[in-house]
Design a protein around this motif. Structure first.
Motif, PDB file in Angstrom:
ATOM      1  N   GLU A  72      69.710 -38.226  28.379  1.00 16.77           N
ATOM      2  CA  GLU A  72      69.752 -38.613  29.789  1.00 16.77           C
ATOM      3  C   GLU A  72      69.320 -37.462  30.693  1.00 16.77           C
ATOM      4  O   GLU A  72      68.528 -37.640  31.629  1.00 16.77           O
ATOM      5  CB  GLU A  72      71.152 -39.092  30.167  1.00 16.77           C
ATOM      6  N   GLY A  73      69.820 -36.276  30.416  1.00 22.90           N
ATOM      7  CA  GLY A  73      69.439 -35.122  31.221  1.00 22.90           C
ATOM      8  C   GLY A  73      67.956 -34.807  31.134  1.00 22.90           C
ATOM      9  O   GLY A  73      67.331 -34.423  32.128  1.00 22.90           O
ATOM     10  N   PRO A 378      58.846 -39.372  27.985  1.00 26.31           N
ATOM     11  CA  PRO A 378      60.129 -40.077  28.050  1.00 26.31           C
ATOM     12  C   PRO A 378      60.229 -41.220  27.046  1.00 26.31           C
ATOM     13  O   PRO A 378      61.325 -41.511  26.536  1.00 26.31           O
ATOM     14  CB  PRO A 378      60.196 -40.588  29.493  1.00 26.31           C
ATOM     15  N   TYR A 379      59.095 -41.863  26.759  1.00 29.91           N
ATOM     16  CA  TYR A 379      59.120 -42.929  25.752  1.00 29.91           C
ATOM     17  C   TYR A 379      59.555 -42.370  24.397  1.00 29.91           C
ATOM     18  O   TYR A 379      60.360 -42.982  23.687  1.00 29.91           O
ATOM     19  CB  TYR A 379      57.736 -43.573  25.631  1.00 29.91           C
ATOM     20  N   THR A 380      59.034 -41.209  24.054  1.00 31.57           N
ATOM     21  CA  THR A 380      59.422 -40.569  22.795  1.00 31.57           C
ATOM     22  C   THR A 380      60.899 -40.200  22.809  1.00 31.57           C
ATOM     23  O   THR A 380      61.614 -40.387  21.821  1.00 31.57           O
ATOM     24  CB  THR A 380      58.565 -39.323  22.532  1.00 31.57           C
ATOM     25  N   LEU A 381      61.382 -39.694  23.929  1.00 27.66           N
ATOM     26  CA  LEU A 381      62.797 -39.351  24.045  1.00 27.66           C
ATOM     27  C   LEU A 381      63.671 -40.581  23.818  1.00 27.66           C
ATOM     28  O   LEU A 381      64.687 -40.515  23.127  1.00 27.66           O
ATOM     29  CB  LEU A 381      63.085 -38.763  25.429  1.00 27.66           C
ATOM     30  N   VAL A 411      70.335 -41.515  20.539  1.00 35.42           N
ATOM     31  CA  VAL A 411      69.020 -42.060  20.897  1.00 35.42           C
ATOM     32  C   VAL A 411      69.010 -43.588  20.939  1.00 35.42           C
ATOM     33  O   VAL A 411      68.517 -44.184  21.903  1.00 35.42           O
ATOM     34  CB  VAL A 411      67.940 -41.568  19.910  1.00 35.42           C
ATOM     35  N   GLN A 412      69.574 -44.212  19.917  1.00 34.28           N
ATOM     36  CA  GLN A 412      69.483 -45.664  19.781  1.00 34.28           C
ATOM     37  C   GLN A 412      69.941 -46.441  21.017  1.00 34.28           C
ATOM     38  O   GLN A 412      69.337 -47.470  21.363  1.00 34.28           O
ATOM     39  CB  GLN A 412      70.280 -46.123  18.548  1.00 34.28           C
ATOM     40  N   PRO A 413      70.964 -46.000  21.749  1.00 31.56           N
ATOM     41  CA  PRO A 413      71.378 -46.768  22.933  1.00 31.56           C
ATOM     42  C   PRO A 413      70.282 -46.936  23.979  1.00 31.56           C
ATOM     43  O   PRO A 413      70.308 -47.898  24.753  1.00 31.56           O
ATOM     44  CB  PRO A 413      72.545 -45.936  23.489  1.00 31.56           C
ATOM     45  N   TYR A 414      69.305 -46.022  24.008  1.00 31.12           N
ATOM     46  CA  TYR A 414      68.257 -46.091  25.025  1.00 31.12           C
ATOM     47  C   TYR A 414      67.094 -47.014  24.638  1.00 31.12           C
ATOM     48  O   TYR A 414      66.291 -47.396  25.497  1.00 31.12           O
ATOM     49  CB  TYR A 414      67.691 -44.686  25.290  1.00 31.12           C
ATOM     50  N   VAL A 415      67.009 -47.361  23.366  1.00 32.54           N
ATOM     51  CA  VAL A 415      65.836 -48.097  22.878  1.00 32.54           C
ATOM     52  C   VAL A 415      65.632 -49.402  23.630  1.00 32.54           C
ATOM     53  O   VAL A 415      64.507 -49.740  24.036  1.00 32.54           O
ATOM     54  CB  VAL A 415      65.954 -48.346  21.358  1.00 32.54           C
ATOM     55  N   SER A 416      66.694 -50.163  23.851  1.00 35.36           N
ATOM     56  CA  SER A 416      66.553 -51.471  24.497  1.00 35.36           C
ATOM     57  C   SER A 416      66.288 -51.364  25.995  1.00 35.36           C
ATOM     58  O   SER A 416      66.008 -52.374  26.647  1.00 35.36           O
ATOM     59  CB  SER A 416      67.808 -52.313  24.260  1.00 35.36           C
TER      60      SER A 416
END
Length: 515
Positions: A72-73, A378-381, A411-416
């Motif tokens: 997030e940061g 950011p997509y990679t992040l 990481v996984q929580p951001y994928v969707s």
């Protein structure tokens, strides 16, 4: 600054009417992330006087807990925007989103992934949210959203949120490559050739074990909505609905092409070239059936070739199983086509409420933030994480996760929440996985989307799932030889009498209004 929290809401649906009545991507310079000017595709800029430097986001959570770690940061650092995520657990999203819409307690960005949800569609068209279409051209990545995805996201002719982009059409015909080679057969590219392969896989001992223990097609209980539905596309049937030359919007199961596909598939089943228990076979049972070498043709996502190969590890199929991923199947003179299985590549809306984002300048700040998340960094992040912490890249360009547990937590929580799922295709160590991704990308050119997706029908919203049960039941009975086509037509007549004709009339009127 990290300010993620788990969104809590109380379901108050009775307030809804009152609330509603009131109211893959381009690679850009990360240094531009904090600039509040909106840049269009010609490179000119519009000065933005907004002082807005933070965004709240009601986002879906598909993992047990909200993310930890530094992602997030790093997103804040790249975009120049402070982000507060209000995480909504996916299991309770219907209740939580409905409550938030009803009480108008929203965020600057609201992820609305329930495309067919009545409450969501009513809220989107009520005036609560910005129509973002006039502004998309000002931002490089948003301006590049495919027209088919934009069309799929429209409600009453407007786009009430940035469409979340997914692959438009993911399906293919998966055929055991090693079995083809064992029998000296060519890769099938037409429906007639596929029929012969189904026969041979059943009758000619493709695995060479001297036992009559294989079939061609492996289907499951969701056949009507999944495998068979995609098969109908090759015959020329449209995606759930069809628009006639005179503008009438009818269900695709009323098309002659749909019924021709039914006749063809029933012949496959009647000849024994399909698993006999398909109507009751669960998805996991189908996977096990395939992984243990009992069938060799599957109508499924191109990505499943690698999944079946992985599932075969530890069985006698592990060393021999290989797959052809066929995405150019055709029938007679019907042009190459592929029905979209992802709502036309539209996974929902990133909607922006007018009560939270009140001015056009503030709207542009939010849109630029979404636009910037579609840059490669950011997509990679949001997909892989941080190199050296969550993944490594081999000399061959393969991306390998370093620790599945840490990736799942951080990481996984951001994928969707990625505005697009197709900015970068990360190379895998599996050639089948890489080929599957390539085939999915190719499908976009030939995708057929549901023409009624952006149309309105009150009867469809309230009754479709019940009305279509008779059609689905008729399909399975016809497949197993319990009824003939006249009986299936009788099921269509019942559908029409019980409300189906109202759906046709309402969708047709909505189509006429929008075109």
């Amino acid at each position: 600054m990290k300010r993620s929290k788990l969104f809590a809401g109380v379901f108050t649906a009775s307030l809804l009417l009152a609330a509603c009545g009131g109211g893959a991507g381009a690679d850009t310079d990360s240094a531009a992330g904090g600039n509040n000017s909106s840049q269009n595709t010609e490179g000119s800029s519009t000065e933005n006087t907004s002082s807005k430097d933070s965004v709240t986001w009601m986002a879906m959570l598909h993992t047990p807990t909200p993310p930890s770690g530094d992602i997030e940061g790093l997103l804040e650092e790249y975009t120049g925007i402070d982000v507060e995520f209000n995480w909504v657990p996916d299991a309770s999203k219907e209740e939580r989103i409905n409550a938030a819409l009803a009480s108008n307690t929203l965020a600057d960005i609201v992820t609305l992934s329930q495309i067919d949800n009545t409450t969501v569609r009513q809220a989107l068209t009520s005036g609560m949210f910005w129509d973002v279409e006039p502004y998309l051209s000002e931002f490089e990545n948003l301006a590049a959203i495919p027209e088919t995805t934009l069309d799929a996201s429209r409600l009453e002719g407007h786009i009430y949120g940035v469409p979340m982009q997914t692959s438009i059409a993911r399906y293919s015909v998966l055929v055991r490559k090693d079995w083809l080679e064992n029998l000296g057969l060519e890769v099938p590219h037409t429906i007639d050739e596929l029929r012969e392969v189904a026969r041979a896989f059943t009758e000619d001992d493709p695995d060479g074990n001297g036992i009559d223990d294989t079939v061609g097609f492996v289907e499951r209980s969701e056949s009507y909505m999944v495998g068979f539905r995609n098969l109908t596309g090759y015959f020329g049937a449209d995606n759930f609905f069809h628009v006639s030359e005179d503008g009438e919007v009818i269900p695709s199961f009323m098309q002659p092409e749909f019924k021709e596909a039914m006749e063809w598939y029933r012949d496959i089943y009647a000849n024994g070239w399909m698993n006999s228990d398909f109507a009751v076979m669960a998805k996991n049972d189908q996977k096990d059936y395939i992984a243990t070498g009992k069938g060799g043709i599957v109508l499924s996502g191109a990505f499943d070739a690698n999944n079946y190969k992985t599932a075969a590890v530890g069985t006698d199929q592990e060393e021999v199983m290989d797959w052809e991923i066929i995405n150019d199947m055709t029938y007679k003179d019907v042009p190459r086509r592929m029905l979209s299985d992802t709502n036309g590549g539209m996974g929902g809306w990133l909607a922006i409420p007018k009560t939270n984002v009140e001015t056009e300048d503030d709207l542009r700040v939010v849109l630029k933030f979404i636009n910037d998340l579609m840059d490669e960094e950011p997509y990679t992040l949001m997909t892989m994480g941080v190199e050296g912490v969550h993944y490594e890249v081999t000399e061959d360009g393969v991306y390998n996760k370093l620790d599945d547990t840490i990736s799942q937590q951080e990481v996984q929580p951001y994928v969707s929440s990625r505005p697009s799922q197709s900015v970068i295709i990360f190379k895998s160590a599996s050639e089948l996985a890489n080929e599957g991704n390539e085939k999915i990308a190719e499908n976009a050119e030939f995708a057929v989307i549901n023409p009624a997706q952006s149309l309105d029908s009150e009867t469809y919203t309230s009754q479709w799932s019940t009305l279509v049960e008779g059609i689905q039941d008729g399909y399975y009975k016809y497949m197993m030889g319990d009824i003939d086509m006249d009986d299936f037509d009788a099921a269509i007549d019942t559908f029409l009498k019980n409300g189906g004709q109202d759906i046709i009339d309402e969708f047709t009127a909505s189509y006429a209004k929008s075109n």
